[in-house]
Design an enzyme around this catalytic site. Structure first.
Site, mmCIF file in Angstrom:
data_model
loop_
_atom_site.group_PDB
_atom_site.id
_atom_site.type_symbol
_atom_site.label_atom_id
_atom_site.label_comp_id
_atom_site.label_asym_id
_atom_site.label_seq_id
_atom_site.Cartn_x
_atom_site.Cartn_y
_atom_site.Cartn_z
ATOM 1 N N CYS A 2 0.737 -1.244 0.047
ATOM 2 C CA CYS A 2 0.110 -0.035 -0.060
ATOM 3 C C CYS A 2 0.903 1.202 -0.177
ATOM 4 O O CYS A 2 2.084 1.297 0.790
ATOM 5 C CB CYS A 2 -0.882 0.100 1.106
ATOM 6 S SG CYS A 2 -2.036 -1.386 1.411
ATOM 7 N N ARG A 27 3.317 -0.032 -5.031
ATOM 8 C CA ARG A 27 3.330 -0.692 -3.900
ATOM 9 C C ARG A 27 2.007 -1.634 -3.555
ATOM 10 O O ARG A 27 2.046 -2.182 -2.730
ATOM 11 C CB ARG A 27 3.368 0.448 -2.641
ATOM 12 C CG ARG A 27 4.663 1.237 -2.774
ATOM 13 C CD ARG A 27 4.632 2.410 -1.620
ATOM 14 N NE ARG A 27 4.498 1.971 -0.422
ATOM 15 C CZ ARG A 27 5.602 1.454 0.453
ATOM 16 N NH1 ARG A 27 6.766 1.746 0.032
ATOM 17 N NH2 ARG A 27 5.678 0.986 1.584
ATOM 18 N N TRP A 73 -2.793 -2.845 -1.459
ATOM 19 C CA TRP A 73 -2.622 -4.063 -1.841
ATOM 20 C C TRP A 73 -3.334 -4.725 -0.686
ATOM 21 O O TRP A 73 -2.945 -4.808 0.556
ATOM 22 C CB TRP A 73 -1.063 -4.192 -1.746
ATOM 23 C CG TRP A 73 -0.701 -5.607 -2.141
ATOM 24 C CD1 TRP A 73 -0.376 -6.303 -3.251
ATOM 25 C CD2 TRP A 73 -0.576 -6.808 -1.184
ATOM 26 N NE1 TRP A 73 -0.192 -7.591 -3.262
ATOM 27 C CE2 TRP A 73 -0.168 -7.711 -1.940
ATOM 28 C CE3 TRP A 73 -0.613 -7.112 0.200
ATOM 29 C CZ2 TRP A 73 0.199 -9.192 -1.640
ATOM 30 C CZ3 TRP A 73 -0.328 -8.145 0.656
ATOM 31 C CH2 TRP A 73 -0.154 -9.147 -0.303
ATOM 32 N N ASN A 99 -1.098 1.863 5.834
ATOM 33 C CA ASN A 99 -0.180 1.034 5.279
ATOM 34 C C ASN A 99 0.245 0.199 6.217
ATOM 35 O O ASN A 99 0.788 0.876 7.201
ATOM 36 C CB ASN A 99 0.808 1.633 4.503
ATOM 37 C CG ASN A 99 2.025 0.671 3.926
ATOM 38 O OD1 ASN A 99 2.950 1.280 3.887
ATOM 39 N ND2 ASN A 99 1.572 -0.682 3.952
ATOM 40 N N GLY A 100 -0.085 -1.089 6.436
ATOM 41 C CA GLY A 100 0.247 -1.986 7.468
ATOM 42 C C GLY A 100 -0.731 -2.960 7.833
ATOM 43 O O GLY A 100 -1.822 -3.151 7.134
ATOM 44 N N GLU A 480 16.160 -17.726 -9.880
ATOM 45 C CA GLU A 480 15.871 -16.384 -10.195
ATOM 46 C C GLU A 480 15.134 -16.123 -11.550
ATOM 47 O O GLU A 480 13.991 -15.342 -11.803
ATOM 48 C CB GLU A 480 17.172 -15.633 -10.054
ATOM 49 C CG GLU A 480 16.555 -13.919 -10.389
ATOM 50 C CD GLU A 480 15.741 -13.202 -9.898
ATOM 51 O OE1 GLU A 480 15.271 -13.808 -8.595
ATOM 52 O OE2 GLU A 480 15.435 -12.186 -10.079
ATOM 53 N N LYS A 484 11.220 -15.055 -12.423
ATOM 54 C CA LYS A 484 10.905 -13.944 -13.147
ATOM 55 C C LYS A 484 9.911 -14.474 -14.053
ATOM 56 O O LYS A 484 9.141 -13.639 -14.274
ATOM 57 C CB LYS A 484 12.366 -13.513 -14.092
ATOM 58 C CG LYS A 484 13.210 -12.593 -13.415
ATOM 59 C CD LYS A 484 12.758 -11.373 -12.960
ATOM 60 C CE LYS A 484 12.113 -11.336 -11.714
ATOM 61 N NZ LYS A 484 13.156 -11.133 -10.670
ATOM 62 N N GLU A 487 6.491 -14.816 -12.177
ATOM 63 C CA GLU A 487 5.963 -13.538 -11.663
ATOM 64 C C GLU A 487 5.334 -12.760 -12.704
ATOM 65 O O GLU A 487 4.252 -11.985 -12.547
ATOM 66 C CB GLU A 487 6.691 -12.925 -10.584
ATOM 67 C CG GLU A 487 7.864 -12.088 -11.195
ATOM 68 C CD GLU A 487 8.742 -11.707 -10.343
ATOM 69 O OE1 GLU A 487 8.103 -11.179 -8.851
ATOM 70 O OE2 GLU A 487 9.961 -11.578 -10.175
ATOM 71 N N HIS A 503 16.303 -37.005 -9.220
ATOM 72 C CA HIS A 503 15.764 -37.161 -8.010
ATOM 73 C C HIS A 503 14.292 -36.839 -7.833
ATOM 74 O O HIS A 503 13.623 -36.648 -6.728
ATOM 75 C CB HIS A 503 16.539 -36.475 -6.750
ATOM 76 C CG HIS A 503 18.108 -36.759 -6.864
ATOM 77 N ND1 HIS A 503 18.437 -38.207 -6.363
ATOM 78 C CD2 HIS A 503 18.930 -36.222 -6.788
ATOM 79 C CE1 HIS A 503 19.808 -38.301 -6.528
ATOM 80 N NE2 HIS A 503 20.155 -37.067 -6.878
ATOM 81 N N LYS A 602 5.567 -4.227 -5.024
ATOM 82 C CA LYS A 602 7.193 -4.289 -4.958
ATOM 83 C C LYS A 602 7.396 -4.350 -3.759
ATOM 84 O O LYS A 602 8.522 -5.016 -3.204
ATOM 85 C CB LYS A 602 7.618 -3.044 -5.578
ATOM 86 C CG LYS A 602 9.224 -3.151 -5.650
ATOM 87 C CD LYS A 602 9.702 -2.575 -6.959
ATOM 88 C CE LYS A 602 11.040 -2.860 -7.396
ATOM 89 N NZ LYS A 602 11.323 -4.144 -7.652
HETATM 90 C C1 F6R Z 1 10.861 -10.520 -7.360
HETATM 91 C C2 F6R Z 1 10.753 -9.369 -6.270
HETATM 92 C C3 F6R Z 1 10.396 -9.744 -5.077
HETATM 93 C C4 F6R Z 1 11.689 -9.094 -4.054
HETATM 94 C C5 F6R Z 1 11.303 -9.583 -2.502
HETATM 95 C C6 F6R Z 1 12.532 -8.605 -1.787
HETATM 96 O O1 F6R Z 1 10.944 -9.821 -8.651
HETATM 97 O O2 F6R Z 1 10.736 -8.500 -6.749
HETATM 98 O O3 F6R Z 1 10.888 -11.370 -5.090
HETATM 99 O O4 F6R Z 1 12.981 -9.423 -4.314
HETATM 100 O O5 F6R Z 1 10.105 -9.225 -2.352
HETATM 101 O O6 F6R Z 1 12.416 -7.571 -1.917
HETATM 102 P P1 F6R Z 1 13.646 -6.541 -1.369
HETATM 103 O O7 F6R Z 1 14.829 -6.979 -2.062
HETATM 104 O O8 F6R Z 1 13.068 -5.302 -1.624
HETATM 105 O O9 F6R Z 1 13.482 -6.980 0.042
#
Ligand code: F6R
Length: 607
Positions: A2, A27, A73, A99-100, A480, A484, A487, A503, A602
């Site tokens: 949020c 956010r 969010w 927010n929280g 990773e 990507k 998501e 396995h 994010k």
């Molecule tokens: C994936 C992504 C998330 C963040 C995770 C940690 O693309 O963006 O998996 O990597 O939420 O976020 P930070 O690095 O901000 O602690």
């Protein structure tokens, strides 16, 4: 998650709030709303959807020069217009954005309902508006402070009262809040991006602080009413850093920025003369660095994957035991903090609650925790007090890209520093530096495959399941790459060690489940080629990332993506960039919302 914003000043509040919310949309983006005050009345406009949809229903001539806004969010209560913020008290003269998570909201709500309060939403946040209204006796700041005494959980919040013109009260505990100090105008926001186009002068609020603003003044105090003297800091980011600059998406812009962002992360930190790295921000003496017996890395998501690469690297190059662990797991398992351990909390945003909480718990146990963060002044950076800033510049696309390669750069520099104190020779140090310095150019060269990667992404976009397979340093890169793809394209993707498929996961292989193999020119190449052949023998389709002249891989795979030749340890950088592009082009082909994929946000400031 949020995003919240508040504004007091001479301009039309609705414009400042909507523009600010647009910047905070990363956010959370399932619903949004604003509250603007004028002539002793609050006008609230909110709806499901993104800021662009909210903008459609805000009247052009909406009066009011102060107000608050929110982009959501969802945590408590489904996504709908009613649950969108701002929320009000029964009389509708007090509004809040939050927010929280208010953990004790059920008990508070029950009590308020018994006292006659009527709730409209299913959110935890609405209790705040009702409590402020109960405590209000002519002074909003006092009422907010009394309310905060009752709240358990996390909040960044802003409150407005129709009867106190031109004034907002904000508070923070566990969710960020920044004060922007302008010329005859003041802002409150979840982060500086919302205010950057108006002012670069900011004050970062700490947990337990309450701020009251008018257009020309502010004061900050703690919950016991003691004034807190805070420094005004100047943001170094430029407005253009948070624009798309001609790219269709922030994600594309951020992927293509990596030659510069990796360079920025190493600039000024290489000491050629002594063949080592300079990381003054660690605030550790040579003796302290030499005395490190083990290293532990805590992080989430992409940052965790960077930590996994670092763990391989530090242990094999610097010969210091090193592990990476998910912050969300560590914080609840009562970890043992041994003497001689050094911890890193890694976070792009510096606000991820799991990482922040893990760090706090480690510090409570006496651990030394350094931060590796991108956002300057973020909670993790400030609470760590020492560490490495990665200087990627703002990362706005929800899927993290450039932060990953910059986090790697920081860890590679740290590895060099520590290895040179132990087992690494001067010549080996020089070689390591040469490999690092070659990276920006090699990443750039890798972009020559851009059109080919796009064509492959389009060709394979109809498949619903993918495996990403790598070994050694490139095993976390496979994780990773899978993250990507899933998501942003919503395609199911699993990352595994290539050795591990026999396995279990090999049972998934058929001609409908392509595998993406990372086959760098390193000591494990032969082993990975054998794993690739096992997949081919079971009619699995294979896309391999390998150096251009690797004839054996070319002959085995259905398709290849060529990566530039580099020092053996440098391949994670050169492998991940094409995987980011593959995910990006796949998502484009499928018509996904690349920068703001569904259900995500994010900055994950809730558990
Ligand atoms: C994936 C992504 C998330 C963040 C995770 C940690 O693309 O963006 O998996 O990597 O939420 O976020 P930070 O690095 O901000 O602690």
């Amino acid at each position: 998650m949020c995003g919240i914003i508040g504004y007091c000043g001479p301009r039309a509040a609705k414009d400042v709030l909507l523009d600010g919310l647009k910047r905070l949309e990363y956010r959370g983006y399932d619903s949004a709303g604003i509250c603007v005050a004028s002539a002793g009345e609050l006008t609230i406009i909110k709806r499901t959807g993104k800021i662009a949809q909210l903008r459609e229903i805000v009247p052009e001539n909406l009066p009011g020069v102060y107000g608050i806004g929110h982009t959501r969010w969802a945590t408590h209560g489904v996504v709908n217009d009613v649950n969108a913020h701002p929320h009000t008290n029964c009389a509708g003269d007090i509004a809040i954005v939050h927010n929280g998570i208010i953990e004790n909201f059920s008990a508070l709500k029950e009590k308020l309902v018994n006292e006659g309060h009527v709730f409209r939403s299913q959110t935890d946040s609405e209790v705040i508006a009702h409590l402020v209204s109960d405590f209000y006796e002519g002074d909003l700041e006092t009422a907010v402070k009394e309310t905060l005494q009752l709240l358990k959980g996390t909040y960044g919040l802003i409150c407005i009262h129709a009867k106190e013109p031109g004034r907002l009260v904000g508070a923070r505990n566990g969710s960020p809040l920044v004060l922007g100090v302008g010329q005859e105008e003041m802002f409150l926001a979840s982060d500086v991006m919302a205010t950057l186009s108006h002012t670069k002068q900011v004050v970062y609020l700490e947990d337990g602080e309450v701020v009251s603003i008018t257009n020309s003044d502010y004061h900050i105090c703690d919950l016991r009413d003691r004034p807190v003297d805070k420094k005004i800091e100047t943001i170094s980011w430029e407005l253009e850093n948070i624009e798309k600059q001609g790219h269709p998406h922030f994600m594309e812009k951020e992927i293509f920025e990596q030659p510069e962002s990796v360079l920025r992360a190493m600039q000024g930190r290489i000491d050629q003369e002594n063949a080592t790295a300079r990381l003054g921000g660690l605030n550790m003496s040579t003796t302290e660095l030499r005395d490190i017996e083990r290293i532990k890395i805590v992080a989430a998501g992409t940052s965790f994957h960077a930590g996994l690469v670092a763990a391989y690297l530090i242990e094999s190059v610097a010969q210091i035991p090193c592990t990476a662990e998910l912050a969300s797991e560590l914080r609840y398992r009562n970890p043992i903090v041994e003497r001689g351990s050094l911890y890193f909390a890694v976070s792009q945003s510096g606000e991820t609650l799991d990482t922040l909480s893990a760090m706090r718990e480690l510090k409570r146990k006496g651990a030394r925790v350094l931060g590796i963060c991108n956002v300057v002044g973020s909670s993790i950076a400030r609470e760590a007090g020492a560490g490495v800033y990665i200087h990627s510049g703002p990362e706005i696309a929800v899927a993290s890209t450039k932060a990953f390669t910059s986090q790697l750069t920081a860890f590679y520099l740290f590895t060099l520093l520590i290895a040179r104190m132990h087992n690494m020779s001067f010549e080996a140090g020089r070689d390591f530096i040469a490999c690092l310095e070659a990276l920006p150019g090699l990443i750039q060269k890798g972009f020559e495959e851009q059109n080919h990667i796009r064509a492959l992404a389009e060709k394979y976009s109809r498949y619903r399941d993918f495996l990403f397979l790598g070994r050694g340093l490139n095993y976390p890169v496979a994780l990773e790459g899978a993250l990507k793809l899933k998501e942003i394209s919503y395609i199911h993707a699993e990352g595994y060690s290539a050795a591990e498929i026999k396995h279990g996961p090999i049972a998934l292989i058929n001609d409908e489940t392509p595998s993406i193999f990372l086959v760098p020119n390193d000591s494990l190449r032969g082993k990975v080629i054998s794993n690739m052949k096992e997949v081919k023998a079971r009619k699995g389709k294979v896309i391999a990332l390998c150096v251009a002249d690797d004839a054996e891989v070319r002959d085995t795979a259905d398709d290849i993506i060529a990566i530039p030749k580099a020092g053996e340890l440098m391949y994670p950088f050169l492998m991940i960039v094409p995987l980011q592009l593959f995910a990006y082009y796949t998502a484009l082909k499928l018509g996904r919302d690349v920068d703001q994929p569904r259900n995500l946000a994010k900055s994950v400031t809730v558990e």
